[in-house]
Design a protein around this motif. Structure first.
Motif, mmCIF file in Angstrom:
data_model
loop_
_atom_site.group_PDB
_atom_site.id
_atom_site.type_symbol
_atom_site.label_atom_id
_atom_site.label_comp_id
_atom_site.label_asym_id
_atom_site.label_seq_id
_atom_site.Cartn_x
_atom_site.Cartn_y
_atom_site.Cartn_z
ATOM 1 N N VAL A 61 0.806 -1.225 0.000
ATOM 2 C CA VAL A 61 0.000 0.000 0.000
ATOM 3 C C VAL A 61 0.836 1.270 0.000
ATOM 4 N N ASP A 62 2.093 1.181 0.452
ATOM 5 C CA ASP A 62 2.909 2.387 0.596
ATOM 6 C C ASP A 62 4.386 1.991 0.486
ATOM 7 N N PRO A 63 4.891 1.749 -0.731
ATOM 8 C CA PRO A 63 6.255 1.256 -0.899
ATOM 9 C C PRO A 63 7.320 2.135 -0.262
ATOM 10 N N ALA A 64 7.108 3.450 -0.288
ATOM 11 C CA ALA A 64 8.121 4.344 0.271
ATOM 12 C C ALA A 64 8.329 4.069 1.758
ATOM 13 N N ARG A 65 7.248 3.905 2.480
ATOM 14 C CA ARG A 65 7.378 3.624 3.911
ATOM 15 C C ARG A 65 7.971 2.232 4.143
ATOM 16 N N ALA A 66 7.599 1.277 3.319
ATOM 17 C CA ALA A 66 8.166 -0.057 3.457
ATOM 18 C C ALA A 66 9.681 -0.015 3.286
ATOM 19 N N CYS A 67 10.145 0.732 2.302
ATOM 20 C CA CYS A 67 11.594 0.859 2.087
ATOM 21 C C CYS A 67 12.249 1.536 3.280
ATOM 22 N N ARG A 68 11.580 2.530 3.833
ATOM 23 C CA ARG A 68 12.145 3.252 4.968
ATOM 24 C C ARG A 68 12.296 2.306 6.175
ATOM 25 N N VAL A 69 11.273 1.491 6.411
ATOM 26 C CA VAL A 69 11.364 0.535 7.522
ATOM 27 C C VAL A 69 12.483 -0.459 7.278
ATOM 28 N N ALA A 70 12.617 -0.954 6.050
ATOM 29 C CA ALA A 70 13.675 -1.926 5.741
ATOM 30 C C ALA A 70 15.053 -1.321 5.957
ATOM 31 N N MET A 71 15.244 -0.072 5.507
ATOM 32 C CA MET A 71 16.535 0.577 5.670
ATOM 33 C C MET A 71 16.877 0.815 7.134
ATOM 34 N N ALA A 72 15.849 0.990 7.967
ATOM 35 C CA ALA A 72 16.079 1.378 9.357
ATOM 36 C C ALA A 72 16.430 0.217 10.267
ATOM 37 N N GLN A 73 16.419 -1.014 9.752
ATOM 38 C CA GLN A 73 16.722 -2.154 10.607
ATOM 39 C C GLN A 73 18.194 -2.163 10.991
ATOM 40 N N ARG A 74 18.487 -2.740 12.179
ATOM 41 C CA ARG A 74 19.851 -2.750 12.700
ATOM 42 C C ARG A 74 20.568 -3.989 12.226
ATOM 43 N N GLY A 75 21.636 -3.843 11.518
ATOM 44 C CA GLY A 75 22.427 -4.993 11.137
ATOM 45 C C GLY A 75 22.039 -5.539 9.777
ATOM 46 N N PRO A 76 23.017 -6.021 9.014
ATOM 47 C CA PRO A 76 22.751 -6.461 7.639
ATOM 48 C C PRO A 76 21.829 -7.661 7.550
ATOM 49 N N ALA A 77 21.891 -8.582 8.507
ATOM 50 C CA ALA A 77 21.034 -9.762 8.428
ATOM 51 C C ALA A 77 19.566 -9.370 8.534
ATOM 52 N N GLU A 78 19.237 -8.494 9.472
ATOM 53 C CA GLU A 78 17.840 -8.091 9.636
ATOM 54 C C GLU A 78 17.377 -7.246 8.460
ATOM 55 N N ARG A 79 18.270 -6.396 7.938
ATOM 56 C CA ARG A 79 17.878 -5.587 6.767
ATOM 57 C C ARG A 79 17.633 -6.483 5.554
ATOM 58 N N ALA A 80 18.432 -7.538 5.396
ATOM 59 C CA ALA A 80 18.226 -8.454 4.274
ATOM 60 C C ALA A 80 16.849 -9.106 4.358
ATOM 61 N N LEU A 81 16.458 -9.517 5.546
ATOM 62 C CA LEU A 81 15.134 -10.103 5.728
ATOM 63 C C LEU A 81 14.043 -9.082 5.407
ATOM 64 N N ALA A 82 14.203 -7.871 5.907
ATOM 65 C CA ALA A 82 13.187 -6.845 5.686
ATOM 66 C C ALA A 82 13.034 -6.545 4.196
ATOM 67 N N TRP A 83 14.152 -6.412 3.484
ATOM 68 C CA TRP A 83 14.072 -6.125 2.049
ATOM 69 C C TRP A 83 13.405 -7.275 1.299
#
Length: 952
Positions: free
Chosen positions: A721-743
């Motif tokens: 519904v809101d890709p921009a916010r989804a990307c923002r949440v993914a970028m904001a995760q701590r650590g590469p492993a968690e960001r990879a999951l979020a993306w």
């Protein structure tokens, strides 16, 4: 949201401009709208809902531990009257964790003139991330003081007090095998336990042995005068001119302990190559199995640093004919093993041997030579690729290709292996190597990054047809199913019937009805599992089964489970069961209602479109919630999520009343509620969802499966519904492993309407995985750490494979080979690596796509499990996931291995013990083998320690 969706690339450009302007930092919880001038539709600014006050600007979140500065350990050293003691020797044991192997360092300092101690500890070092610390204090004439430091807080831990008292006297008598006292032995404390409310067991650091050592007199007695009166001595170190260093338990029932030593003896052996040639001048280490401490007190452990080379004039090595023998300084009744690491050969580790007699021979020692592999790397047109990095997954062997694309890999372990190759501008690729290949491996083709290639990685056909797979499942269950020829065990019989009910409910129901089981809550749960198994093919019978459960609180949950299992076409039966469940809620305590059953009913009604029914039940839930003490409301995230779906402002209002756990100094930090509310808001209120998710700064929170699953669900829902916010949440995760999951979950949310955007999101996941490859995986089990967020397992590339399969199947190759590249290096002579490795989970995931690769990576673990079976070591020596992985690779071989690892002797832990990993693996494999392919894999994914939201 209206209008065209911004692509992930556009969103990333916008984020880059914000970063350069100082407005958004990756890892920050600060939220800003996308810049409409840059071509993306303007997003609604994340605002606090009407019921919430305005949040102050939030500082950028810090990264991993290395970026957050050191931990500061502080202590106060005093005497028994509380007076400060200056110039006291302080020792600090600091444990670090990386991969499966812990590492420790020991640092020394002194208290200052006011008895104060301050020590800065690096949060992250090349050996790992700080996990724990123990402080020791000693001054001659006073007792040792020790304290464990709590590193589970967000900031540096509070100061501890070390009290040095007048020492107690611990007399220990050492007798020889003839019961005569042994004089001249060096005795030191090894394991101690403090008294009081928290009885902590500690191992005295090796670095302090000399200062705490005393010697036995003519009567064999040694008196230790270094322990405080409230310390209990659990084990001592014993060494002497004719006795190798040993750690031995003492009688802890009395102050004065007696230790009786076994007769002296030695180990002998011959080191040969696999073709029988003796090897001379090979160093040999001998390890002794001694005693150590654990959470429950004294436990066995392998003391590897104690080598016999200290006992003689030279290191222990083989002679001209490959023979060796230790000095006669070992003790009958103690257990030993031989470790050999010789250049050019695979490391060798013998089984544990209990010394019996003057000489005990080590069984045949055969060293396997390491291999040299050669091959060629080419591009898709067959041209040589020079300068490519070629390496072996899970090993240290690597090389670069020459101008002709040729490579030579030295020191490759014998047996199965997987080689990989990569170069900038090309895609990472690999393939298994024929274990019989002596040198030449052939060629490996690398495609260029922008080159269109046919994907090679896809789900492989099942090993067994469903009928045969179910027959194997029943064979696995047979030892635990009720049988007149076997003693009854209600719990285990019911557990096996429940698994059987998931794929053969008729047979399971017959066994349940024929057995005289106690009609308790567990019986009701088994009955409901059988009903769920019947729900699809015989819904009327399923409903009748659950309705016949004796009226109890457990019946409510069972009705909800069966309602969820009923097919969509059975709407009337679903509603009828849920109505009955609502009527049964009164049998449960208010807090228990809010934990699970009430929100589960609301969720099903909302999914069925029964909003009025859901709203009425939520009104009752709100009154129950408001009566719960504020300190407990944070443990009710599911209720808040369902409330947020229907009534956002009341959900946020209650969320704001939960105590801010970021100010807590306790070890447990719960962030489940804001994450859960964010998921509930995401679809209809994306701005409020982002605001709720960032309500508390999560910097320094240990990984928690529920919160992390919420993060993935949030990314998935926001991306729709809101890709921009989804990307923002993914970028904001701590650590590469968690960001990879979020993306990956951003990609899953975009996949239905924006395949190009999904592919770009997978690219960002790949970037994070490559960052993790550069830094190395962190600890595989998430301990309580300070200011560090960890992932479990530490191979996010493997974990997101099922997500990529759905979101961007043409990118499976890129993710799969990165998962292989992240495969941990396992030292074959370190059993700790095998016992605590996540290789089982990893190989389960990989086996869906390439069983040959999974089998090659699993080969060392497979050999280890077979060695356990051969020497009948079964308790706590492996994880259930290892056998489950074997079952995914080769089901029939897994059954044979499981039978070999199942205890049979009276002295072994019984097969009925649920703590036995073989039992857990048996039940897990039976449930998996009984299901059709897709259900099987969803179940196996759920065993990864988290539920994977693959589409909601």
């Amino acid at each position: 949201m209206t209008g065209a969706r911004p692509s992930v690339a556009v969103v990333m450009v916008l984020f880059a401009s914000l970063i350069s302007a100082g407005g958004l930092v990756p890892g920050s919880s600060t939220t800003r709208a996308a810049n409409p001038a840059a071509g993306a539709p303007q997003q609604q600014e994340a605002r606090p809902p009407a019921a919430a006050a305005q949040e102050p600007p939030r500082p950028a979140a810090a990264g991993l531990g290395a970026k957050q500065g050191p931990l500061v350990l502080q202590a106060e050293v005093v005497d028994s009257q509380g007076n400060p003691l200056p110039a006291v020797d302080i020792g600090v044991t600091i444990g670090y964790q990386r991969g499966s192997k812990p590492a420790t360092i020991f640092e020394r300092t002194r208290s200052d003139g006011k008895g104060q101690v301050r020590l800065e500890v690096a949060r992250e070092r090349p050996i790992g991330i700080v996990a724990y610390a123990y402080l020791w204090a000693h001054q001659p004439g006073r007792s040792v003081a020790a304290a464990a430091v709590n590193l589970g807080v967000r900031t540096s831990p509070p100061p501890v007090r070390l009290t040095l008292e007048a020492p107690a006297k611990w007399a220990t008598t050492v007798l020889g095998p003839d019961d005569r006292p042994m004089a001249g032995l060096r005795i030191a404390p090894y394991a101690v336990r403090s008294a009081g409310r928290f009885r902590t067991s500690l191992t005295v650091p090796d670095e302090w042995v000399d200062r705490l050592t005393t010697t036995t007199d003519a009567n064999g007695m040694a008196t230790l005068t270094c322990l405080a009166p409230n310390m209990q001595l659990l084990a001592i170190r014993v060494a002497g001119p004719a006795i190798a260093p040993h750690a031995l338990p003492i009688n802890d029932a009395a102050v004065n302990g007696v230790v009786k030593l076994g007769r002296p003896g030695r180990l002998v052996g011959i080191v040969r190559t696999t073709d029988g040639k003796p090897l001379a001048d090979v160093p040999v280490e001998v390890w002794v199995q001694g005693a150590g401490t654990g959470s429950s007190g004294l436990v066995n452990r392998s003391i590897t640093p104690i080598a016999l080379v200290k006992l003689g004039p030279a290191s222990l090595k083989t002679g001209p004919q490959g023979a060796f023998q230790t000095p006669p300084a070992l003790l009958n009744g103690s257990s030993y093993r031989v470790s050999i690491r010789h250049e050019g050969y695979r490391p060798f580790l013998s089984d544990w041997m209990t010394l019996d007699g003057e000489r005990t021979a080590v069984p045949a020692i055969r060293l396997e030579p390491l291999r040299t592999l050669t091959g060629r790397i080419t591009d898709s047109q067959g041209r040589a690729v020079a300068g490519a990095r070629v390496f072996v997954a899970g090993q240290g062997s690597e090389a670069a290709t020459d101008a002709g694309g040729r490579f030579t890999l030295l020191g490759v372990q014998p047996g199965k292996a997987v080689i990989l190759a990569e170069k900038a501008g090309f895609r990472l690729r690999g393939r298994p190597v024929d274990p019989s290949a002596s040198t030449e491996t052939g060629s490996l083709t690398l495609a260029r990054a922008g080159e269109a290639v046919e994907p090679a990685i896809r789900p492989v056909p099942e090993v067994l047809p469903l009928e045969e797979s179910r027959a194997l499942a029943e064979q696995l269950l047979r030892p635990n199913l009720p049988d007149e020829a076997k003693p009854r065990n209600d719990h285990l019989n019911l557990a096996a019937i429940a698994v059987l009910g998931s794929f053969d409910p008729d047979h399971a129901l017959k066994l349940l009805q024929n057995g005289e089981f106690q009609k308790d809550a567990y019986y009701a749960r088994v009955r409901a599992e059988i009903a769920a198994g019947l729900a699809e093919k015989d819904p009327a019978r399923a409903v009748a089964l659950v309705e016949a459960i004796p009226d109890s609180g457990g019946k409510v949950r069972r009705m909800i489970d069966v309602a969820r299992a009923l097919p969509v076409s059975e709407r009337a039966r679903k509603n009828a069961l849920l109505d009955q469940a609502v009527n049964g809620l009164k049998a449960l305590q208010p807090y228990v209602q809010l934990q699970s059953p009430l929100p589960a009913i609301v969720e099903q009604w909302l999914d069925l479109g029964e909003r009025d029914r859901a709203r009425l039940l939520l009104q009752k839930g709100k009154s129950l919630y408001d009566a719960v003490p504020a300190g407990s409301t944070g443990t009710l995230p599911e209720f808040l999520r369902q409330l947020a779906r229907l009534e956002p402002d009341p959900a946020i209002e209650r969320l704001r009343k939960i105590p801010d756990l970021t100010k807590s100094s306790t070890m447990v930090l719960l962030y489940d509620s804001p994450a859960s509310v964010a998921v509930g808001l995401a679809t209809d209120h994306p701005a409020e969802a982002e605001w709720a998710f960032n309500l508390w700064d999560r910097t320094g929170v240990q990984w928690q499966w529920y919160t992390n699953r919420c993060t993935m669900s949030l990314c998935y829902r926001l991306a729709r519904v809101d890709p921009a916010r989804a990307c923002r949440v993914a970028m904001a995760q701590r650590g590469p492993a968690e960001r990879a999951l979020a993306w990956a979950y951003v990609a899953l949310g975009l996949a239905e309407k924006d395949r190009a955007g999904a592919a770009e999101a997978i690219d960002h996941a790949i970037d994070e995985i490559d960052r993790l490859r550069q830094s190395g995986p962190g600890p595989e089990v998430s301990p309580i750490l300070s200011d560090v967020l960890l992932m479990y397992p530490t191979n996010p590339a493997a974990l997101i494979l099922p997500v990529v399969e759905r979101a961007a199947p043409n990118r499976l190759d890129d993710i799969f080979w990165r998962a292989v590249a992240l495969h941990p290096r396992v030292e074959e002579y370190e059993e700790h690596d095998f016992q605590h490795s996540y290789i089982g989970f990893e190989c389960i995931l990989l086996s869906r796509y390439d069983r040959a690769v999974a089998a090659a990576l699993f080969a060392p673990m497979d050999a280890y499990l077979h060695s356990l079976a051969a020497r009948r070591e079964r308790r706590n020596a492996f994880a259930y996931s290892h056998l489950v992985a074997k079952g995914c690779i080769d089901p029939r071989a897994a059954l044979s291995l499981l039978e070999a690892l199942t205890p049979t002797e009276p002295s072994d832990p019984p097969v009925e013990s649920v703590s036995n990993p073989a039992y857990t693996a048996r039940m897990t494999l039976a449930r998996a083998f009984g299901q059709p392919a897709e259900r099987r894999w969803k179940f196996l994914w759920s065993r990864m320690g988290m539920q994977l939201p693959l589409g909601e």
